[in-house]
Design a protein around this motif. Structure first.
Motif, mmCIF file in Angstrom:
data_model
loop_
_atom_site.group_PDB
_atom_site.id
_atom_site.type_symbol
_atom_site.label_atom_id
_atom_site.label_comp_id
_atom_site.label_asym_id
_atom_site.label_seq_id
_atom_site.Cartn_x
_atom_site.Cartn_y
_atom_site.Cartn_z
ATOM 1 N N TYR A 68 18.780 15.657 -2.527
ATOM 2 C CA TYR A 68 18.482 17.064 -2.250
ATOM 3 C C TYR A 68 18.877 17.531 -0.856
ATOM 4 N N GLY A 69 19.521 16.703 -0.071
ATOM 5 C CA GLY A 69 20.158 17.130 1.162
ATOM 6 C C GLY A 69 19.262 17.876 2.127
ATOM 7 N N ASP A 70 19.684 19.084 2.518
ATOM 8 C CA ASP A 70 18.972 19.848 3.542
ATOM 9 C C ASP A 70 17.559 20.230 3.125
ATOM 10 N N ASP A 71 17.310 20.329 1.830
ATOM 11 C CA ASP A 71 15.973 20.678 1.348
ATOM 12 C C ASP A 71 15.118 19.447 1.071
ATOM 13 N N SER A 72 15.583 18.275 1.486
ATOM 14 C CA SER A 72 14.896 17.037 1.095
ATOM 15 C C SER A 72 13.468 16.962 1.617
ATOM 16 N N ALA A 73 13.220 17.466 2.845
ATOM 17 C CA ALA A 73 11.857 17.400 3.371
ATOM 18 C C ALA A 73 10.904 18.260 2.547
ATOM 19 N N ILE A 74 11.381 19.440 2.117
ATOM 20 C CA ILE A 74 10.532 20.308 1.303
ATOM 21 C C ILE A 74 10.361 19.725 -0.093
ATOM 22 N N VAL A 75 11.439 19.193 -0.672
ATOM 23 C CA VAL A 75 11.334 18.571 -1.987
ATOM 24 C C VAL A 75 10.384 17.378 -1.927
ATOM 25 N N PHE A 76 10.496 16.596 -0.853
ATOM 26 C CA PHE A 76 9.550 15.488 -0.710
ATOM 27 C C PHE A 76 8.122 16.007 -0.585
ATOM 28 N N GLY A 77 7.954 17.175 0.035
ATOM 29 C CA GLY A 77 6.629 17.776 0.088
ATOM 30 C C GLY A 77 6.072 18.027 -1.302
ATOM 31 N N TRP A 78 6.914 18.494 -2.238
ATOM 32 C CA TRP A 78 6.463 18.700 -3.611
ATOM 33 C C TRP A 78 6.212 17.368 -4.316
ATOM 34 N N THR A 127 25.616 14.463 -8.914
ATOM 35 C CA THR A 127 25.368 15.383 -10.019
ATOM 36 C C THR A 127 23.908 15.710 -10.178
ATOM 37 N N ALA A 128 23.047 15.088 -9.365
ATOM 38 C CA ALA A 128 21.613 15.255 -9.553
ATOM 39 C C ALA A 128 21.160 16.673 -9.299
ATOM 40 N N THR A 129 21.858 17.408 -8.424
ATOM 41 C CA THR A 129 21.396 18.739 -8.091
ATOM 42 C C THR A 129 21.824 19.790 -9.110
ATOM 43 N N TRP A 158 0.810 -1.230 0.000
ATOM 44 C CA TRP A 158 0.000 0.000 0.000
ATOM 45 C C TRP A 158 0.841 1.277 0.000
ATOM 46 N N VAL A 159 1.643 1.501 1.022
ATOM 47 C CA VAL A 159 2.534 2.670 1.039
ATOM 48 C C VAL A 159 3.981 2.249 1.265
ATOM 49 N N ALA A 160 4.314 1.040 0.804
ATOM 50 C CA ALA A 160 5.704 0.594 0.878
ATOM 51 C C ALA A 160 6.609 1.476 0.038
ATOM 52 N N THR A 161 6.037 2.237 -0.898
ATOM 53 C CA THR A 161 6.823 3.122 -1.754
ATOM 54 C C THR A 161 7.365 4.346 -1.015
ATOM 55 N N VAL A 162 6.816 4.663 0.145
ATOM 56 C CA VAL A 162 7.188 5.923 0.812
ATOM 57 C C VAL A 162 8.631 5.919 1.327
ATOM 58 N N PRO A 163 9.080 4.926 2.114
ATOM 59 C CA PRO A 163 10.468 4.992 2.615
ATOM 60 C C PRO A 163 11.523 5.119 1.524
ATOM 61 N N PRO A 164 11.454 4.323 0.427
ATOM 62 C CA PRO A 164 12.479 4.525 -0.603
ATOM 63 C C PRO A 164 12.371 5.870 -1.311
ATOM 64 N N THR A 165 11.153 6.405 -1.457
ATOM 65 C CA THR A 165 11.003 7.713 -2.097
ATOM 66 C C THR A 165 11.604 8.811 -1.228
ATOM 67 N N ILE A 166 11.346 8.765 0.077
ATOM 68 C CA ILE A 166 11.959 9.740 0.991
ATOM 69 C C ILE A 166 13.481 9.596 0.975
ATOM 70 N N ALA A 167 13.961 8.368 0.949
ATOM 71 C CA ALA A 167 15.411 8.147 0.938
ATOM 72 C C ALA A 167 16.044 8.727 -0.319
ATOM 73 N N LEU A 168 15.390 8.591 -1.467
ATOM 74 C CA LEU A 168 15.922 9.146 -2.707
ATOM 75 C C LEU A 168 15.916 10.670 -2.675
ATOM 76 N N CYS A 169 14.866 11.259 -2.100
ATOM 77 C CA CYS A 169 14.843 12.717 -1.937
ATOM 78 C C CYS A 169 15.994 13.172 -1.046
ATOM 79 N N ARG A 170 16.221 12.463 0.032
ATOM 80 C CA ARG A 170 17.304 12.837 0.953
ATOM 81 C C ARG A 170 18.666 12.674 0.282
ATOM 82 N N GLU A 171 18.798 11.631 -0.529
ATOM 83 C CA GLU A 171 20.066 11.369 -1.220
ATOM 84 C C GLU A 171 20.390 12.472 -2.222
#
Length: 441
Positions: free
Chosen positions: A369-379, A433-435, A354-367
């Protein structure tokens, strides 16, 4: 020569004997526990929309498309509010933002009791509950884990994500029983009271940052000072979006998560109960099946957090979306007037995903986008909710037009296959290089 009297031997004072001190659990775990309970207490608003479709259609004669539109506004605002909520938490603190959000949710749910027109449903449930729930979105969990944990982030993210499913498990059977026996209005009041009941818990026990209690984040080797309040929350949220939108991983993550929202909140949570009811299944039985999804969702999400700490997150996402699409393709063959073993198997299988996709998606955002990862994950979460909103609305229109939900199930299964391929394509970009790499067309 004076003889010194011999003093009697004294036994050692027990109070003077050093006793090994037990190591108390890190305060981060109690903050995570409060966050978990808060999300559970606020989960009633997410459990009710699917139960309102048939009662509102019967009482007010509103079309399912109209009701689906109100739900879609709720889901869209839920997502669009999330990145600004993450920035507001940096500006005003988690505690203030979450307490205010719960109050707004309670107001919106309570006012629906007095509505007489469809626009009021859109305003109360769509706008007010949508705005409040957006501030209680998964960005809340991402902010807590980002501040309080350095180690076990994937596991804690999975646990907090599963809190929504736990709330669904608690509320769905109760709310469906209330709707079936006492009408939908007492159910709306129940949601409002549940949201209000959590406010004191948040205000008294939740803390914004480990530095507030003189601790380093869990797993950190050094103390981390609390950053100063970030002013210009809206500007920061937009700036983070503009920066992330120049990178390819953002669009792939947003696209996959939009499909995630379309195939969970938008489709199953909103339309599974009325679809099962179309086949003669009682509402309470269908709602109980959704609650069972919540049981296995907890196990699946926590396991996904554990996997996220250990395996390639992109491949995990591809597997999750592929299996979800396969299960949705079979669902039209399983719906009937009774609960039978193949349907139970679907519920278990789908619940684990159901929401097993959330932890890896948050982890990829953190990987990426760093300090802005929580806001980027919000988008990214905003994309999730826009996808959910579209399917909530289009699913209602499809039911009005075709008299069945079958085309929606098949289309959603195909979308999941697309999401699996998109998840694998994310591997083309490297984290370092993603950023700076621009998004391709």
């Amino acid at each position: 020569m004076t003889q010194i009297p011999e003093l009697p031997l004294r036994t050692a004072d027990p109070a003077a004997v050093p006793v090994p001190r037990r190591r108390r659990p890190h305060r981060a775990w109690s903050v995570a526990a409060v966050t978990f309970l808060t999300i559970i207490g606020a989960a009633g608003f997410a459990s009710l929309p699917g139960l309102l479709v048939d009662p509102l259609h019967s009482e007010f004669h509103w079309s399912r498309g109209t009701i689906g539109f109100a739900v879609s506004v709720n889901l869209a605002l839920y997502g669009l509010t999330a990145p600004f909520a993450a920035a507001l938490m940096d500006r005003f603190g988690i505690r203030r933002v979450v307490a205010t959000a719960l109050t707004v949710i309670a107001a919106g749910a309570g006012l629906t009791v007095f509505m007489t027109a469809a626009w009021q449903l859109v305003l109360y449930w769509g706008v007010l509950v949508g705005l409040g729930s957006g501030s209680m979105a998964l960005a809340f969990a991402a902010t807590v884990t980002g501040r309080w944990f350095t180690a076990r982030r994937g596991l804690v993210t999975g646990i907090l994500t599963a809190a929504g499913a736990s709330g669904q498990l608690v509320f769905l059977p109760v709310l469906s029983w209330i709707v079936d026996r006492h009408d939908w209005r007492p159910a709306a009041v129940t949601v409002a009271l549940a949201a209000l009941a959590v406010v004191p818990l948040v205000w008294l026990l939740l803390r914004d940052h480990p530095a507030d209690v003189g601790l380093a984040p869990y797993g950190a080797q050094e103390f981390v000072a609390k950053p100063p309040p970030q002013r210009g929350a809206a500007r920061r949220a937009v700036r983070a979006l503009v920066s992330a939108a120049r990178t390819g991983p953002f669009w792939l993550l947003a696209g996959t998560f939009a499909i995630c929202g379309a195939t969970t909140n938008g489709l199953v949570k909103t339309h599974f109960v009325p679809a099962a009811h179309d086949h003669g299944m009682p509402m309470t039985a269908a709602a109980s099946l959704l609650a069972v999804i919540g049981i296995f969702d907890i196990a699946g999400t926590v396991a996904s957090g554990w996997f996220t700490d250990r395996f390639d997150t992109r491949r995990l996402l591809a597997v999750y979306y592929g299996l979800r699409g396969l299960s949705l393709m079979f669902l039209p063959l399983l719906l009937s007037d009774t609960v039978h073993p193949p349907m139970v198997f679907f519920i278990v299988f789908y619940g684990l995903d159901w929401v097993a996709t959330v932890p890896p998606t948050i982890a990829l955002c953190r990987e990426h986008y760093g300090d802005d990862s929580a806001i980027v994950f919000g988008w990214v979460l905003a994309a999730h909710q826009v996808g959910a909103a579209l399917i909530a609305f289009l699913g209602g229109l499809a039911r009005d037009a075709f008299g069945t939900y079958n085309p929606v199930w098949y289309a959603s299964g195909a979308l999941c296959a697309v999401a699996a391929l998109m998840a694998l394509v994310i591997r083309q970009w490297r984290a370092d290089t993603a950023t700076v790499r621009p998004a391709t067309a």
